[in-house]
Enzyme design. Structure first.
Site: not given
Length: 604
Positions: A2, A599
């Protein structure tokens, strides 16, 4: 995992939000949205899919000087437009974006929000309804309603809130989730990390857990939840726009693989002087000397980097090293030695699982070292010490250069401690020279990309399963290589200790099963691993060999230049990174943004 971006002031909010969200794509997401406002109108636009899908829905009349945007990676509720952020309150007056997980959202819903209508299934929608209730039903001011909501909400969060009736202000709060303030002339910003704001500003302000920030175009006010105003210094980020662009590369991952020789040389210039003497913070060296055991805590690729350095750290520091999966240690910390020291490896410095361990370590008075790529990150702020790996921004979800940089940075640490202890092996270990040879080895491997692509096409074009095998450090590289292949090609792949094949795994070998064997370090290792190769070949496996120079035989597939055994994991992993890249590319997949992955994993 997010991303949030917001801006208030004299800028085109729509352009800034969209550019910021594009820079946050590397964090992973499945939907996105923006809320843009000016004195005359507001616009809320959301979309499932990529940022390009959201951009296609934005008309030319969507303009404003204040706005908030979000990329969502589903944790509560499926990937739908109703579940995408921003979310609105019951009347639509308040608009909220949120990263994190609200643990008591069901309690809030039943206790405070009976009769409210919800469009989706997210915990975030519960939060904005709660804020709206306190303003519109209980008649609190916006600030007091926000504070009261924060006192009730439990869990991790980074919030950015707007009031559509007063669009010159953004309210911000955080707890256990990263958030930064960006400072400008006539405008201010908020974002999950500096990457999304670097086009607009290089001046940033950190905010800490359970702090509230009020942003207007000319002022940034930071308080605790009791309203006490706090003083926060700003800092200048060292990012460059050229660092976060792909240039002529088709994918960030290939660019980042190619950058690894430069990263090795950058680490040499950072942690060694002109005469080759290693320079590491003396306080870190002393802390390790005082420890009776080192515990490396990490997740994913960083966990594998820890394994790849274990033997080196033990041999050069004379200190036992244990590895731990951070997500497990957060819930069950094993019996520790009398004088432990924790080393936390994290590319982003924001890994929630690692932070959970660090919080416990700090409470127990255990010294800690964060090895990270991001200065000012949560782990770097909260650990006792920090070593930066200076790999530059890593955008591709699959980590490459951060892995090799972590190993190299820990090599400098191990040598520095060994030298301080007077250990002859450390004194004889010419790390600057050896790491220079590693950089050359990487360059030699990278010059053989066409060969690797050809081998991958023959080996992995249609397979659904594959195996990596190796012994010693090659086993640790095999684990990382298997993870990389899984991440971006979606091939089910496992990395095994070659000697364990006969203890069960060999039952999975059948005709044309791809087996990639890694061989480095010594003739003894090579001899035994080749014995395992014969075992799988006899059962029909399609074998590809990655072999260190000097241990190679006629018929081996990929030859890697010989380097010092401590640093062999760096050289040996490069072909496996290329194998994963070409396997993904040949299958027509998005190399940089594999499905379901983020990530930076900022929730537990």
């Amino acid at each position: 995992m997010c991303g949030i971006v917001g801006v208030v002031g004299n800028r085109n909010a729509t352009d800034i939000l969209m550019q910021g969200l594009e820079k946050l794509e590397y964090r992973g997401y499945d939907s996105a949205g923006i809320f843009v406002a000016n004195a005359n109108q507001t616009n809320l636009i959301k979309s499932v899919g990529r940022i390009a899908d959201l951009r296609a829905k934005i008309g030319i009349d969507v303009a404003g000087s204040t706005g908030i945007g979000h990329t969502r990676w589903a944790t509560h509720g499926q990937s739908t437009e109703d579940n995408a952020h921003p979310h609105t309150s019951q009347t639509g007056r308040f608009v909220l974006v949120h990263n994190g997980v609200i643990e008591n959202y069901l309690h809030i819903k039943t206790e405070f929000l009976a009769g409210h209508d919800f469009k989706g299934q997210t915990d975030t929608e519960i939060a904005v309804h709660l804020i709206g209730k306190f303003v519109e039903e209980d008649k609190l001011s916006v600030l007091e309603a926000f504070k009261k909501s924060l006192s009730i909400i439990e869990g991790s969060y980074a919030f950015a809130l707007m009031d559509s009736q007063a669009t010159d202000t953004i309210y911000v709060a955080k707890n256990k989730s990263p958030l930064l303030i960006g400072l400008g002339e006539g405008y201010n910003m908020v974002c999950s990390d500096a990457m999304a704001m670097i086009r607009e500003t290089s001046e940033f302000m950190e905010i800490h857990d359970k702090e509230l920030v009020i942003l207007t175009k000319d002022k940034v006010t930071v308080t605790d939840y009791d309203g006490k105003e706090l003083i926060r210094d700003s800092y200048t980020a060292e990012l460059d726009l050229s660092d976060i662009g792909k240039g002529t590369y088709p994918f960030y991952m290939l660019k980042e693989i190619d950058e690894q020789p430069t990263v090795m040389r950058q680490l040499i210039s950072t942690y060694a002087d002109e005469t080759g003497n290693v320079q590491v913070d003396p306080a870190i060296i002393t802390s390790i000397q005082e420890a009776d055991r080192l515990y490396i805590l990490a997740a994913g690729t960083s966990y594998h980097a820890g394994f790849a350095t274990k033997n080196m750290l033990e041999q050069l520091t004379d200190t036992p090293v244990e590895l731990g999966v951070a997500s497990e240690w957060g819930y069950h910390m094993p019996l520790l030695s009398k004088k432990p020291m924790f080393i936390l490896l994290s590319q982003s410095g924001e890994t929630a699982d690692s932070r959970q361990v660090l919080v416990k370590a700090n409470a127990m008075g255990i010294p800690s070292l964060t090895v990270t790529n991001v200065p000012g990150s949560t782990l770097s702020r909260e650990a006792t010490y920090t070593m930066l790996i200076h790999a530059g921004p890593e955008i591709a979800v699959a980590s490459t250069k951060a892995y090799t940089a972590q190993i190299a940075a820990l090599a400098f640490l191990a040598k520095a401690v060994g030298e301080a202890n007077g250990k002859q092996e450390a004194l004889d270990f010419n790390l600057v020279h050896e790491l220079s040879l590693v950089a050359q080895s990487i360059e030699a491997t990278l010059s053989e990309k066409d060969l690797v692509a050809e081998k991958v096409q023959a080996l992995l074009a249609t397979t659904r399963n594959a195996f990596y095998i190796g012994r010693g450090n090659d086993y640790y590289v095999a684990m990382e290589a298997a993870l990389k292949l899984k991440e971006i090609s979606y091939i089910q792949c496992e990395g095994f200790a070659a000697g364990e094949l006969k203890h069960g795994t060999i039952s999975l070998i059948e005709e044309d099963t791809p087996v990639i064997a890694l061989i480095s370090s010594s003739q003894l290792v090579a001899s035994h691993t080749r014995g395992n190769i014969q075992e799988v070949a006899a059962r029909g496996a399609h074998v590809l060999t990655v072999v260190e120079e000097g241990l190679d035989r006629e018929g081996d597939d990929i030859i890697v230049n010989k380097v010092h055994p401590f640093l062999a994991p760096i050289a040996m992993v490069i072909p496996t990174q290329l194998i994963a890249y070409y396997a993904s590319l040949q299958r027509g997949l998005d190399v940089d943004k594999p499905r379901n992955l983020a990530k930076a994993v900022t929730v537990e």
